[in-house]
Design a protein around this motif. Structure first.
Motif, PDB file in Angstrom:
ATOM      1  N   SER A  11      52.601  59.818  58.215  1.00 47.94           N
ATOM      2  CA  SER A  11      53.248  58.409  58.174  1.00 47.94           C
ATOM      3  C   SER A  11      54.604  58.625  57.679  1.00 47.94           C
ATOM      4  CB  SER A  11      52.552  57.450  57.022  1.00 47.94           C
ATOM      5  OG  SER A  11      52.928  58.111  55.799  1.00 47.94           O
ATOM      6  N   SER A  12      55.401  57.797  57.685  1.00 46.28           N
ATOM      7  CA  SER A  12      56.896  57.767  57.364  1.00 46.28           C
ATOM      8  C   SER A  12      57.238  58.244  56.156  1.00 46.28           C
ATOM      9  CB  SER A  12      57.436  56.411  57.390  1.00 46.28           C
ATOM     10  OG  SER A  12      56.944  55.232  56.571  1.00 46.28           O
ATOM     11  N   PHE A  13      56.040  58.338  55.334  1.00 41.67           N
ATOM     12  CA  PHE A  13      56.450  59.010  53.944  1.00 41.67           C
ATOM     13  C   PHE A  13      56.691  60.561  54.086  1.00 41.67           C
ATOM     14  CE2 PHE A  13      53.442  55.437  52.719  1.00 41.67           C
ATOM     15  CZ  PHE A  13      54.620  54.661  52.154  1.00 41.67           C
ATOM     16  N   VAL A 134      68.063  47.718  52.151  1.00 42.84           N
ATOM     17  CA  VAL A 134      67.045  48.722  51.838  1.00 42.84           C
ATOM     18  C   VAL A 134      67.699  50.054  51.253  1.00 42.84           C
ATOM     19  CG1 VAL A 134      65.012  49.871  52.982  1.00 42.84           C
ATOM     20  CG2 VAL A 134      65.475  47.576  53.727  1.00 42.84           C
ATOM     21  N   ARG A 135      67.285  50.438  50.358  1.00 44.69           N
ATOM     22  CA  ARG A 135      67.936  51.883  49.696  1.00 44.69           C
ATOM     23  C   ARG A 135      67.175  52.945  50.209  1.00 44.69           C
ATOM     24  NH1 ARG A 135      68.718  51.518  43.414  1.00 44.69           N
ATOM     25  NH2 ARG A 135      66.583  50.246  43.386  1.00 44.69           N
ATOM     26  N   LYS A 136      68.058  53.957  50.661  1.00 41.67           N
ATOM     27  CA  LYS A 136      67.557  55.049  51.161  1.00 41.67           C
ATOM     28  C   LYS A 136      66.767  56.043  50.270  1.00 41.67           C
ATOM     29  CE  LYS A 136      71.242  56.084  54.318  1.00 41.67           C
ATOM     30  NZ  LYS A 136      72.322  56.858  55.071  1.00 41.67           N
ATOM     31  N   PRO A 137      65.418  56.670  50.371  1.00 38.29           N
ATOM     32  CA  PRO A 137      65.040  57.152  51.945  1.00 38.29           C
ATOM     33  C   PRO A 137      63.860  56.234  52.381  1.00 38.29           C
ATOM     34  CG  PRO A 137      63.770  57.989  50.154  1.00 38.29           C
ATOM     35  CD  PRO A 137      64.866  57.520  49.465  1.00 38.29           C
ATOM     36  N   ARG A 140      63.299  55.049  56.231  1.00 34.74           N
ATOM     37  CA  ARG A 140      62.553  56.079  57.282  1.00 34.74           C
ATOM     38  C   ARG A 140      61.326  55.087  57.645  1.00 34.74           C
ATOM     39  NH1 ARG A 140      61.735  61.476  53.761  1.00 34.74           N
ATOM     40  NH2 ARG A 140      63.857  62.246  53.679  1.00 34.74           N
ATOM     41  N   PHE A 141      60.782  54.095  56.760  1.00 36.65           N
ATOM     42  CA  PHE A 141      59.870  53.244  57.173  1.00 36.65           C
ATOM     43  C   PHE A 141      60.400  52.507  58.362  1.00 36.65           C
ATOM     44  CE2 PHE A 141      57.323  49.296  56.603  1.00 36.65           C
ATOM     45  CZ  PHE A 141      56.086  49.636  56.889  1.00 36.65           C
ATOM     46  N   LEU A 142      61.897  51.824  58.123  1.00 38.68           N
ATOM     47  CA  LEU A 142      62.300  51.173  59.203  1.00 38.68           C
ATOM     48  C   LEU A 142      62.394  51.910  60.599  1.00 38.68           C
ATOM     49  CD1 LEU A 142      65.124  49.391  57.274  1.00 38.68           C
ATOM     50  CD2 LEU A 142      62.823  48.480  57.387  1.00 38.68           C
ATOM     51  N   ASP A 143      62.798  53.113  60.583  1.00 36.59           N
ATOM     52  CA  ASP A 143      62.758  54.025  61.654  1.00 36.59           C
ATOM     53  C   ASP A 143      61.579  54.131  62.467  1.00 36.59           C
ATOM     54  OD1 ASP A 143      65.339  54.558  61.222  1.00 36.59           O
ATOM     55  OD2 ASP A 143      65.233  56.404  60.077  1.00 36.59           O
ATOM     56  N   GLU A 144      60.435  54.288  61.727  1.00 37.91           N
ATOM     57  CA  GLU A 144      58.939  54.220  62.166  1.00 37.91           C
ATOM     58  C   GLU A 144      58.696  52.852  63.044  1.00 37.91           C
ATOM     59  OE1 GLU A 144      54.499  54.657  60.650  1.00 37.91           O
ATOM     60  OE2 GLU A 144      56.093  55.637  59.584  1.00 37.91           O
ATOM     61  N   LEU A 145      59.032  51.915  62.341  1.00 34.91           N
ATOM     62  CA  LEU A 145      58.617  50.382  63.006  1.00 34.91           C
ATOM     63  C   LEU A 145      59.765  50.072  64.228  1.00 34.91           C
ATOM     64  CD1 LEU A 145      58.164  48.364  59.946  1.00 34.91           C
ATOM     65  CD2 LEU A 145      56.367  49.378  61.719  1.00 34.91           C
ATOM     66  N   GLU A 153      76.132  54.747  52.961  1.00 34.77           N
ATOM     67  CA  GLU A 153      75.849  55.991  52.403  1.00 34.77           C
ATOM     68  C   GLU A 153      74.632  56.232  51.842  1.00 34.77           C
ATOM     69  OE1 GLU A 153      77.875  59.252  49.345  1.00 34.77           O
ATOM     70  OE2 GLU A 153      78.826  57.551  50.076  1.00 34.77           O
ATOM     71  N   ASP A 154      74.393  55.319  50.899  1.00 37.97           N
ATOM     72  CA  ASP A 154      72.952  55.265  50.096  1.00 37.97           C
ATOM     73  C   ASP A 154      72.020  54.077  50.499  1.00 37.97           C
ATOM     74  OD1 ASP A 154      73.940  57.536  48.694  1.00 37.97           O
ATOM     75  OD2 ASP A 154      74.889  56.165  47.551  1.00 37.97           O
ATOM     76  N   TYR A 155      72.388  53.455  51.535  1.00 43.40           N
ATOM     77  CA  TYR A 155      71.597  52.050  51.843  1.00 43.40           C
ATOM     78  C   TYR A 155      71.625  51.800  53.378  1.00 43.40           C
ATOM     79  CZ  TYR A 155      75.660  49.477  51.160  1.00 43.40           C
ATOM     80  OH  TYR A 155      76.969  48.862  51.163  1.00 43.40           O
ATOM     81  N   VAL A 156      70.815  50.849  53.854  1.00 51.42           N
ATOM     82  CA  VAL A 156      71.035  50.489  55.039  1.00 51.42           C
ATOM     83  C   VAL A 156      70.723  48.762  55.033  1.00 51.42           C
ATOM     84  CG1 VAL A 156      70.106  52.413  56.283  1.00 51.42           C
ATOM     85  CG2 VAL A 156      68.483  50.464  55.724  1.00 51.42           C
ATOM     86  N   VAL A 157      71.380  47.957  55.896  1.00 47.47           N
ATOM     87  CA  VAL A 157      71.398  46.592  55.807  1.00 47.47           C
ATOM     88  C   VAL A 157      70.599  46.046  57.377  1.00 47.47           C
ATOM     89  CG1 VAL A 157      72.712  44.745  55.802  1.00 47.47           C
ATOM     90  CG2 VAL A 157      73.265  46.626  54.544  1.00 47.47           C
TER      91      VAL A 157
END
Length: 266
Positions: A11-13, A134-137, A140-145, A153-157
């Protein structure tokens, strides 16, 4: 059947994305070139196109609809009565849990949600703002979806989608006590045969201002709705003047709203 950790799907984990499940080919409707005639709305290429200018639904009895809905609902209930995991709430956590569990096809899952739409607070971003942080990491779940985002740097929006279908949000307007209470009483009415709107529902359907912490109109609106219901039932009521109003205050408010209603009805 026992399942060891080594045989579980990644999984994304673990930072690995699952391969896409194979799907059976199916025909889909596509946009026809300009001048090529009507577009077929069916997924089957053999279905003839229908004429939108003279479209008619096939007749059906309400008893058939009720029977189909009840039978299929009970079938679902029977099917999922024996379930490995029951997820209560189809919010972000519940849906993520169901998604991860679904990677093991041997696990039976049921999701229970009280709302008519899944997603929970994800629809609002947070406190009615239009973005999700969504704070990193966890990204990765968003990448999977396959969810797009703006990276820091430390998060995504994640910016919520704006589909541009309406120019304004329907529903009640902003707080205006002096205007709101008169409007609530004036617009209390039977909107369709058998349905009378009263109180804040009036503001919702008519776009009237909300009244805030003043509740006089709520009481008078409720009284007016009661007499409207009496009128619809053919009983003595203050609308027709065949029964006294509940209070002098109601009488005064009703006289004012009746005059305005004549303008609205016209």
């Amino acid at each position: 059947m026992a399942t060891t950790a080594s045989t579980l799907l990644k999984s994304s984990f673990a930072g690995a994305r699952l391969p896409a499940a194979p799907r059976a080919p199916s025909s889909v409707a596509v946009a026809a070139p300009r001048g090529a005639g009507p577009i077929c709305a069916s997924a089957s290429s053999s279905s003839p196109p229908y004429d939108l200018t003279s479209f008619r639904f096939s007749p059906i009895k309400e008893s058939v609809v009720a029977r189909e809905m009840t039978r299929r609902y009970m079938t679902d209930m029977i099917t999922h009565a024996d379930t490995d995991v029951v997820i209560v709430g189809a919010g972000s956590a519940g849906l993520s849990c169901a998604y991860e569990l679904s990677k093991d096809p041997s696990v039976s899952i049921a999701i229970v949600e009280q709302s008519v739409s899944p997603g929970g607070g994800a629809w609002l971003g947070g406190q009615l703002f239009s973005a999700m942080v969504v704070r990193k990491p966890a990204h990765r779940f968003l990448d999977e979806l396959g969810v797009a985002y703006d990276e820091a740097e430390d998060y995504v929006v994640i910016k919520l989608q704006d589909i541009g279908m309406i120019s304004a949000v329907p529903g009640m307007k902003a707080l205006d006590m002096n205007t709101a209470e008169d409007e609530i009483v004036r617009l209390t009415r039977e909107v369709v045969p058998g349905m009378i709107v009263t109180g804040m529902e009036v503001a919702e359907i008519d776009g009237a201002p909300r009244m805030g912490p003043t509740f006089g109109a709520m009481m008078i609106s409720g009284q007016k709705a009661a007499h409207l219901a009496l009128k619809a039932l053919g009983r003595p009521n203050a609308i027709d003047g065949t029964a006294p109003a509940a209070s002098p205050a109601w009488r005064e408010e009703f006289v004012m709203s009746s005059k305005d209603d004549e303008v609205v009805d016209a």
